[in-house]
Design an enzyme around this catalytic site. Sequence first.
Site, PDB file in Angstrom:
ATOM      1  N   ASP A   1       0.855  -1.193   0.000  1.00 11.26           N
ATOM      2  CA  ASP A   1       0.000   0.000   0.000  1.00 11.26           C
ATOM      3  C   ASP A   1       0.887   1.237   0.000  1.00 11.26           C
ATOM      4  O   ASP A   1       2.113   1.132   0.096  1.00 11.26           O
ATOM      5  CB  ASP A   1      -0.933   0.018   1.223  1.00 11.26           C
ATOM      6  CG  ASP A   1      -0.177  -0.169   2.525  1.00 11.26           C
ATOM      7  OD1 ASP A   1       0.991   0.275   2.611  1.00 11.26           O
ATOM      8  OD2 ASP A   1      -0.735  -0.753   3.462  1.00 11.26           O
TER       9      ASP A   1
ATOM     10  N   ASP B   1       1.421   5.111   1.763  1.00  9.73           N
ATOM     11  CA  ASP B   1       1.047   6.019   2.852  1.00  9.73           C
ATOM     12  C   ASP B   1       1.486   7.420   2.460  1.00  9.73           C
ATOM     13  O   ASP B   1       2.504   7.595   1.787  1.00  9.73           O
ATOM     14  CB  ASP B   1       1.756   5.617   4.147  1.00  9.73           C
ATOM     15  CG  ASP B   1       1.513   4.159   4.485  1.00  9.73           C
ATOM     16  OD1 ASP B   1       0.375   3.817   4.825  1.00  9.73           O
ATOM     17  OD2 ASP B   1       2.469   3.355   4.388  1.00  9.73           O
TER      18      ASP B   1
ATOM     19  N   ASP C   1      10.394   4.932  12.301  1.00 13.58           N
ATOM     20  CA  ASP C   1      11.145   3.856  12.939  1.00 13.58           C
ATOM     21  C   ASP C   1      12.511   3.614  12.277  1.00 13.58           C
ATOM     22  O   ASP C   1      13.558   3.868  12.876  1.00 13.58           O
ATOM     23  CB  ASP C   1      10.306   2.560  13.023  1.00 13.58           C
ATOM     24  CG  ASP C   1       9.571   2.202  11.736  1.00 13.58           C
ATOM     25  OD1 ASP C   1       9.786   2.890  10.720  1.00 13.58           O
ATOM     26  OD2 ASP C   1       8.805   1.221  11.742  1.00 13.58           O
TER      27      ASP C   1
END
Length: 485
Positions: free
Chosen positions: A52, A54, A128
């Site tokens: 996907d 983002d 992250d």
Amino acid sequence: MHTLRASKYGLAIKKLPPSIIEVIDVLTKAGYEAYIVGGGVRDLILGLNPKDFDAVTNATPAQIKSAFGRRCRIIGRRFELAHVYIGRDLIEVATFRAPPKKEVTSAQGMILRDNNWGTIEQDFVRRDFSINAMYYEPRKGIILDFCHAIDDIKNKTLRLLGDPAKRFEEDPVRMLRTLRFAAKLNFDIAEDILKIFTPEMAKLLRDISPHRLYDESQKMFTMGALDLVLPLLIKFDVWKQLFADISPEVTPFIERVAYNTDQRIQVGKSINPAFFYAVLLWDNFLERTQFYLNKQLAPAEARAQAGLDVIKRQCTRTVIPRFTETFIREVWEMQVRLLNPKPQQIESLAGHARFRAGFDFLYLREKSGDTTTEGMGQWWEDYQHLSRDEKEIVIAKYNRQRNKKRQHVVEVIDTQEPLVKEERTRSRFSRKVKSSSTAEAVSTPDRQRSNGYETSVDVIDAKHPILKRKRVQRNLSHVTFGPTQ
Ligand code: ATP
Ligand code: MG
């Protein structure tokens, strides 16, 4: 900060789905900054097919909402973001985040709320891994790289931004993400992460909600690298935190299903993460069934109660939604139906909604060396490929073999002690109920008391703790276990 030419790394606007371009365009036209970020950019650079895309912007969730109107929903409390629906696609749109304020951090350093808006420079350090912190502007054809992420991609290294211990304490789910990305991308985990990724650190996962852990476990099961991630979960002691009572061991059955799942994903077939839960919990289910059989419960009741117990225990770590629970228990129950079907029910069993999953489960058990399937996995596999006439022939043959086997069991019982014989005269099927073997509970079709057969529940003392046990209300009204019920 480095500005990279997107085309040099294989990124082009024509490789993007129209939905993400529309999100970027709507936000830019409304006067905001907007970038594609995260896994989509990373995977495109690596030549993988992104799951996907983002987006990230300097617009606040409320401003995103007013730009997209009814196509947008604001979700999350701890981490507020916008879900934008474009056609059938869902795009997650986050707002740049600044460091969280002190008062929203727990005593262990965990960030409890992360809705402090900031700039792109503040945003990248909050992400992250370096490889997840590249910002792509498709209309300009550039990638903003603040942390030499592109070198980490070249060196296949998973590097956390900032101090690894602090980043894990802020959000322990990053430990799961570390193992997931290391397996999915086949990257090395950076030395400074390895140093602090101790069993003690893994214990921080206990503070994560079962909902979040369930979501993460689903991502793990469906990313196409189960064969690599399962040993990592064991090695870093994360397994124990995710799967309450499941022994930390990749059994031949688990290994076989993991391989099979990864293969299916590779060729673009759908997979149901619930199936993998059914596999992981299978041994626990058998063990628990045995426990109830030892307590003289009838096999059907033992299985039902064992199923409830095992799933309830697992729910203390990862929530198992109702529909997932139903699926798992139906697959388990199908094992009994498929192992010893009545000949006249074979055809309708093969058309049952849960047949495919139940059969796959049985077949994979058999393929991994489980002999308690008695060859029925292969039998069903062959059966499905036969013509109508051939099916009739094999069913007739199966029927003869089945009768022979049943006769043999009766003969064996005839040579046993008088008590058993006496019971048999009372009920032709009592031998099945008397059995206390789990294999039998799962392999022989049991009978309801309403059918006139005796069950060993009848001989349990009324003061027995099992009878006092408060039963969880089971709503099985919408569950069809097969034509035998
Ligand atoms: P994939 O979607 O392929 O699983 P992803 O990297 O896109 O991987 P998402 O969960 O979709 O992962 O998150 C999108 C981005 O948000 C990540 O790339 C990362 O930059 C950031 N992110 C997600 N979860 C965290 C987290 N727990 N801590 C910090 N940053 C995070
Ligand atoms: Mg993503």
